[in-house]
Design a protein around this motif. Structure first.
Motif: not given
Length: 308
Positions: A149-159, A172-180, A184-190
């Motif tokens: 609906t929104l034309g999303v190509k990329a998402v910021i996650t909390g992982r 920090p940046i990945e691409i899933d099986s759909t191309g999305l 993951n900006p805080l991927c290295r934080w505890g």
């Protein structure tokens, strides 16, 4: 900001073929640096959030980047309302909207707006009787509908890597099986680093955390982790082996499984309507329908691919 991410990427937009190079350039980048890179160079960027601590920290960082540039909040937020959130989570959503002066894009399970409608259409306590279907209906399908609906190509996650399991090797940046694209900006934080930021920056957070919860999902499946248990161990009380709700699993596999179950139910209903005592031959050809569904999946979401 460290010079390496800017120096290596400032002249061209995001190129998926250079993913390893881009992640290498972001190896020492702070969460704010990763977010700045994503805002500047990754198209169709949104943030999906359930208002966990990490997502809230990212929202606050985006707000600060936006204010520094004297711009509105740079990344729109998508909220997946499962209909089973704690009241505290829904109240937090309203507080976040007000504090950061943004409008949540809210998506709910297909064809329903309330718990009563959901349970009438899909059954009561579906999370107990068919957990995979429940996850698909309340998270996976609404997310894909939001992206379309929104034309999303990329998402910021909390992982984060410290959450363990499938998240232990996040980049920090990945691409899933759909191309999305998933940022993951805080991927290295505890957990403690995230909580320290929340406290320092005065970010509103879920009061359930002060009661001992660490990862808050739906009210029916979330419990307080016991001493010594991992951060997300209380997320699914009845399933200790579960680590993801479906949003970060193989979307196509989940969709095929859901549609196969739907066809099986239709076949059983048709057999019952004919008066068959046992499931036998039916006008519903399950194998052909499943094959056709598989062929359609790529086309259905081809517009999610970068550059489309």
């Amino acid at each position: 900001m460290p010079s390496s991410p800017v120096a290596s990427t400032s002249s061209i937009p995001f190129d998926p073929a250079r993913l390893d190079e881009i992640n290498a350039s972001l190896a020492d980048a702070s969460p704010q640096d990763v977010l700045t890179y994503a805002i500047d160079f990754i198209p169709g960027l949104f943030q999906t959030t359930a208002f966990g601590l990490t997502g809230l920290a990212a929202t606050d960082m985006i707000s600060r980047i936006s204010r520094k540039r004297k711009q509105p909040h740079a990344v729109p937020l998508i909220f997946l309302d499962t209909l089973y959130h704690f009241p505290e989570t829904l109240d937090l959503a309203r507080r976040v909207e007000k504090k950061y002066q943004l409008e949540l894009q809210t998506f709910r399970p297909p064809g329903v707006e309330t718990v009563e409608e959901f349970e009438k259409k899909y059954g009561e306590k579906l999370w107990e009787t068919d957990e995979d279907t429940y996850d698909y209906l309340v998270k996976v399908e609404p997310a894909r509908r939001a992206y379309d609906t929104l034309g999303v190509k990329a998402v910021i996650t909390g992982r984060r890597r410290s959450q363990g399991a499938d998240r232990a090797t996040l980049e920090p940046i990945e691409i899933d099986s759909t191309g999305l694209v998933k940022v993951n900006p805080l991927c290295r934080w505890g957990f403690q680093e995230v909580k320290d930021y929340i406290d320092m920056a005065g970010v509103p957070y879920n009061p359930l955390l002060d009661q001992g919860y660490k990862s808050v999902g739906d009210w029916h499946s979330t419990v307080k982790p016991k001493d010594g248990e991992g951060e997300r161990s209380g997320r699914w009380a009845s399933n200790k082996t579960k680590t993801e709700c479906g949003l970060h699993k193989d979307y196509f596999a989940m969709k095929r499984a859901f549609e196969k179950k739907q066809l099986e139910q239709a076949r059983a209903a048709a057999d019952k309507a004919r008066g068959d005592e046992e499931v036998g031959e039916s006008s519903v050809d399950l194998s052909q329908e499943t094959d056709a569904t598989s062929q359609d999946l790529g086309a259905s979401f081809s517009d999610l691919k970068l550059g489309a």
